[in-house]
Design a protein around this motif. Structure first.
Motif, mmCIF file in Angstrom:
data_model
loop_
_atom_site.group_PDB
_atom_site.id
_atom_site.type_symbol
_atom_site.label_atom_id
_atom_site.label_comp_id
_atom_site.label_asym_id
_atom_site.label_seq_id
_atom_site.Cartn_x
_atom_site.Cartn_y
_atom_site.Cartn_z
ATOM 1 N N GLY A 1 -16.226 -9.721 57.571
ATOM 2 C CA GLY A 1 -16.626 -11.125 57.688
ATOM 3 C C GLY A 1 -18.075 -11.341 57.303
ATOM 4 N N ARG A 2 -18.636 -10.416 56.530
ATOM 5 C CA ARG A 2 -20.040 -10.507 56.153
ATOM 6 C C ARG A 2 -20.177 -10.638 54.641
ATOM 7 N N LEU A 3 -21.237 -11.303 54.236
ATOM 8 C CA LEU A 3 -21.563 -11.417 52.820
ATOM 9 C C LEU A 3 -22.391 -10.211 52.388
ATOM 10 N N THR A 4 -22.454 -9.981 51.089
ATOM 11 C CA THR A 4 -23.339 -8.942 50.575
ATOM 12 C C THR A 4 -24.773 -9.482 50.535
ATOM 13 N N ALA A 5 -25.718 -8.589 50.316
ATOM 14 C CA ALA A 5 -27.127 -8.997 50.276
ATOM 15 C C ALA A 5 -27.368 -10.054 49.201
ATOM 16 N N ARG A 6 -26.809 -9.853 48.038
ATOM 17 C CA ARG A 6 -27.050 -10.803 46.939
ATOM 18 C C ARG A 6 -26.334 -12.129 47.172
ATOM 19 N N GLU A 7 -25.177 -12.088 47.818
ATOM 20 C CA GLU A 7 -24.490 -13.338 48.175
ATOM 21 C C GLU A 7 -25.299 -14.120 49.206
ATOM 22 N N ARG A 8 -25.897 -13.424 50.144
ATOM 23 C CA ARG A 8 -26.736 -14.089 51.138
ATOM 24 C C ARG A 8 -27.952 -14.741 50.485
ATOM 25 N N ILE A 9 -28.573 -14.022 49.563
ATOM 26 C CA ILE A 9 -29.748 -14.570 48.884
ATOM 27 C C ILE A 9 -29.376 -15.799 48.064
ATOM 28 N N ALA A 10 -28.228 -15.744 47.403
ATOM 29 C CA ALA A 10 -27.778 -16.889 46.596
ATOM 30 C C ALA A 10 -27.601 -18.139 47.450
ATOM 31 N N LEU A 11 -27.155 -17.977 48.697
ATOM 32 C CA LEU A 11 -27.033 -19.111 49.618
ATOM 33 C C LEU A 11 -28.386 -19.566 50.152
ATOM 34 N N LEU A 12 -29.303 -18.615 50.277
ATOM 35 C CA LEU A 12 -30.596 -18.918 50.903
ATOM 36 C C LEU A 12 -31.503 -19.732 49.991
ATOM 37 N N VAL A 13 -31.580 -19.376 48.723
ATOM 38 C CA VAL A 13 -32.513 -20.061 47.830
ATOM 39 C C VAL A 13 -31.984 -21.442 47.459
ATOM 40 N N ASP A 14 -32.893 -22.307 47.050
ATOM 41 C CA ASP A 14 -32.524 -23.678 46.698
ATOM 42 C C ASP A 14 -31.484 -23.694 45.577
ATOM 43 N N PRO A 15 -30.486 -24.569 45.685
ATOM 44 C CA PRO A 15 -29.464 -24.673 44.628
ATOM 45 C C PRO A 15 -30.097 -24.960 43.272
ATOM 46 N N GLY A 16 -29.606 -24.265 42.262
ATOM 47 C CA GLY A 16 -30.101 -24.487 40.906
ATOM 48 C C GLY A 16 -31.384 -23.759 40.573
ATOM 49 N N THR A 17 -31.942 -23.001 41.530
ATOM 50 C CA THR A 17 -33.176 -22.255 41.263
ATOM 51 C C THR A 17 -32.870 -20.769 41.110
ATOM 52 N N GLU A 18 -33.800 -20.051 40.506
ATOM 53 C CA GLU A 18 -33.612 -18.632 40.263
ATOM 54 C C GLU A 18 -34.223 -17.800 41.390
ATOM 55 N N HIS A 29 -36.449 -24.776 50.122
ATOM 56 C CA HIS A 29 -37.030 -26.115 50.306
ATOM 57 C C HIS A 29 -38.321 -26.255 49.515
ATOM 58 N N GLY A 30 -38.286 -25.723 48.307
ATOM 59 C CA GLY A 30 -39.389 -25.914 47.374
ATOM 60 C C GLY A 30 -40.543 -24.941 47.501
ATOM 61 N N SER A 71 -28.003 -21.251 56.896
ATOM 62 C CA SER A 71 -28.304 -22.683 57.030
ATOM 63 C C SER A 71 -29.424 -22.905 58.037
ATOM 64 N N ARG A 72 -29.398 -22.142 59.129
ATOM 65 C CA ARG A 72 -30.450 -22.255 60.142
ATOM 66 C C ARG A 72 -31.796 -21.770 59.586
ATOM 67 N N ILE A 73 -31.777 -20.691 58.824
ATOM 68 C CA ILE A 73 -33.022 -20.195 58.227
ATOM 69 C C ILE A 73 -33.630 -21.270 57.334
ATOM 70 N N ARG A 74 -32.818 -21.881 56.507
ATOM 71 C CA ARG A 74 -33.319 -22.928 55.614
ATOM 72 C C ARG A 74 -33.921 -24.083 56.417
ATOM 73 N N ALA A 75 -33.289 -24.430 57.536
ATOM 74 C CA ALA A 75 -33.818 -25.511 58.374
ATOM 75 C C ALA A 75 -35.174 -25.131 58.962
ATOM 76 N N LEU A 76 -35.326 -23.876 59.357
ATOM 77 C CA LEU A 76 -36.598 -23.423 59.920
ATOM 78 C C LEU A 76 -37.700 -23.431 58.860
ATOM 79 N N VAL A 77 -37.375 -22.993 57.646
ATOM 80 C CA VAL A 77 -38.369 -23.006 56.568
ATOM 81 C C VAL A 77 -38.786 -24.434 56.264
ATOM 82 N N ASP A 78 -37.843 -25.355 56.343
ATOM 83 C CA ASP A 78 -38.131 -26.760 56.073
ATOM 84 C C ASP A 78 -39.155 -27.331 57.047
#
Length: 554
Positions: free
Chosen positions: A50-67, A99-100, A256-263
């Motif tokens: 039930g876990r994602l791989t490291a790269r899948e997690r990073i892809a979710l973490l960074v802003d959509p459409g960014t590298e 979040h930029g 999702s929670r990490i992104r909210a905290l960074v925001d």
């Protein structure tokens, strides 16, 4: 503005392009293989938990459409093969935007030996942390690791650049006010358990484990039987020990929670370096393939490379008619004002300041005049708070009677001093050769560049492969002859070939990247993009210390 003189339709341009594209293609194919981590079966096993791989997690973490700008992907390349290898050293590191804002991301790859720390794993995490420290970059750790790889514990555990230094960096970063967030998304055991607890925020997903000793070790040590969940599960740490700040049901909600905290993080509005609106170069960046000629004796005009890297292809060259085997000048990259020091690979005619005779200075060689010009330019950039970019294709400093009489050692020492004591950010790109003391003077790894990149065409060592092979062969032949063995011409040739192949392998940029001597091997056409990432990261640290050089030989 640099006016390009290249004939893009010429046979030479086409051949250079073909050679570079072949090198780039080889690198990209290898990187794709490295990104597979432990392979399809290991990825499937991770998903079954039930876990994602490291790269899948990073892809979710960074802003959509960014590298995600990955660093250290070649770490541990061709190493630890007796243990099945450790692709990317079992950890993914790099810069991303959340979040930029630029964030350093460190994510254990549990598909590689359960995310265990090999010697190069520790060094790769430390390098990521050092970049974060130097540039004041907020850091996010996605933890999923079984701890130290025990068969190699003596190379992971005790030294100053080993596993324990990671936690010291956690403490130092915290004291510096660099935000750190840790998400435990799998196992986090033994000494590794200290990492999350030394960060600002700790998140943990259900089904993960955080403990100094797992159930088996606890039973062996004190005879106590307990389940992993009772010992160090997310629910226990959220409700009883109070260790974690946020308990999340799965990877997706945790990210999702990490992104909210960074925001909600505060921002530092200060900028230590000048930035204006970005202007694209006047020429396509992929023309660098044809503009660059690889090889120790190859000639090309480094200005043609700069014309495809800097904003508007504008380059204000400093002392353009003096010390011409080094180009120094001011430009902008991504809007950021920079000072550039670059080896010039064209042979140039000069005049002796003693006899007035005309003579040739070979491209890629640092002469006394070049070193003195560069030292002065580097000091000017420090005086005016201008970040420095170094582009390497250097054979070394000039040798011989005339060079020694001109004071080449004194001039070289002056340049090395200026580089050593620079307080502005330094960013290094190794384009071609980077040999001998020239590597040092041009801000090699030992001189603390904030980032150091290499093209696939890079080669660096104490001297070129041919020179090293000839020198080592002579030493080997004399040793054998002293012992009474007479070598045939064929035997001498075989020894030379063997030494040359070994030396060439060790001067390949992948060999250096495996050992973290460079942060990334980059596509030459992406040089501008990589430099913009580096400059934006460097600008996050507004502190510029007072510039002092100490004693300068004059």
């Amino acid at each position: 503005m640099i006016k390009s003189q290249i004939d893009t339709g010429s046979a030479g341009f086409a051949e250079n392009t073909r050679l570079m594209k072949d090198l780039v293609g080889e690198i990209l194919n290898q990187e794709e293989s490295i990104r597979e981590g432990g392979g399809a079966k290991a990825i499937e096993a991770q998903h079954e938990k039930g876990r994602l791989t490291a790269r899948e997690r990073i892809a979710l973490l960074v802003d959509p459409g960014t590298e995600f700008f990955e660093l250290g992907i070649y770490a541990a390349f061709e190493m630890y093969e007796e243990w099945g290898g450790a692709p990317a050293a079992g950890v993914v590191t790099g810069l991303g935007r959340v979040h930029g804002r630029i964030i350093m991301i460190v994510a254990n790859d549990a598909t590689v030996k359960a995310g265990a720390f090999f010697p190069m794993t520790a060094k790769k995490v430390l390098r990521a942390q050092q970049i974060a420290i130097d540039n004041r970059i907020p850091t996010i750790y996605l933890v999923d690791s079984a701890g130290i790889f025990l068969p190699l514990q003596e190379d992971v555990f005790p030294d100053t650049d080993d596993f324990g230094r990671v936690f010291r960096h956690n403490a130092v970063m915290s004291a510096m006010g660099i935000p750190q967030i840790t998400a435990i998304m799998g196992m986090c055991v033994a000494g590794g358990a200290y990492l999350p607890v030394m960060c600002d925020h700790i998140l943990m997903t259900d089904g993960s484990g955080l403990f100094l000793a797992g159930p088996a070790l606890v039973q062996a040590a004190i005879g106590q039987k307990t389940s992993a969940e009772d010992l160090g599960g997310a629910k226990m740490h959220a409700q009883i020990s109070g260790t974690v700040d946020f308990r999340e049901p799965d990877d997706e909600s945790c990210i999702s929670r990490i992104r909210a905290l960074v925001d909600k993080m505060g921002r530092n509005p200060l900028l230590a370096f000048d930035k204006q609106q970005t202007v694209e170069p006047a020429y396509p960046t992929n023309e660098i393939y044809g503009a660059f000629a690889s090889g120790p004796t190859a000639q090309y005009d480094m200005r043609e490379i700069l014309a495809r890297v800097v904003d508007g292809s504008n380059f204000e060259e400093y002392r353009a008619e003096y010390g011409r085997t080094l180009l120094c000048g001011y430009a902008r990259i991504g809007g950021w004002a920079v000072g550039i020091v670059a080896n010039q690979k064209i042979a140039v005619q000069t005049v002796s300041h003693e006899s007035g005779e005309k003579r040739i200075h070979f491209g890629g060689v640092i002469y006394t005049e070049s070193a003195e010009k560069a030292a002065r330019f580097i000091m000017d950039c420090n005086q005016n708070r201008v970040p420095l970019v170094f582009l390497h294709d250097v054979n070394g400093f000039m040798v011989g009677k005339e060079a020694e009489w001109s004071g080449i050692i004194r001039a070289g020492a002056k340049m090395v001093n200026a580089v050593s004591n620079s307080v502005v950010p330094k960013i290094t790109v190794i384009c071609g050769g980077s040999f001998g003391a020239g590597h040092y003077a041009m801000c090699g790894k030992a001189y603390d560049p904030r980032f150091i990149f290499a093209w696939p065409s890079a080669r660096y060592a104490v001297m070129s492969g041919d020179s090293a092979a000839n020198t080592l062969v002579e030493i080997k032949i004399k040793q054998l002859e002293r012992s009474g063995k007479k070598l045939s011409a064929k035997e001498k040739q075989e020894i030379q070939q063997s030494i040359r192949e070994t030396y060439e392998h060790q001067s390949d940029p992948r060999y250096g990247a495996a050992r973290l001597w460079v942060d990334a091997i980059i596509d030459p056409a992406e040089t501008r993009a990589a430099l913009i990432w580096a400059l934006e990261a460097a600008a996050m640290n507004p502190e510029v210390k007072e510039f002092k050089t100490g004693v300068l030989q004059t």
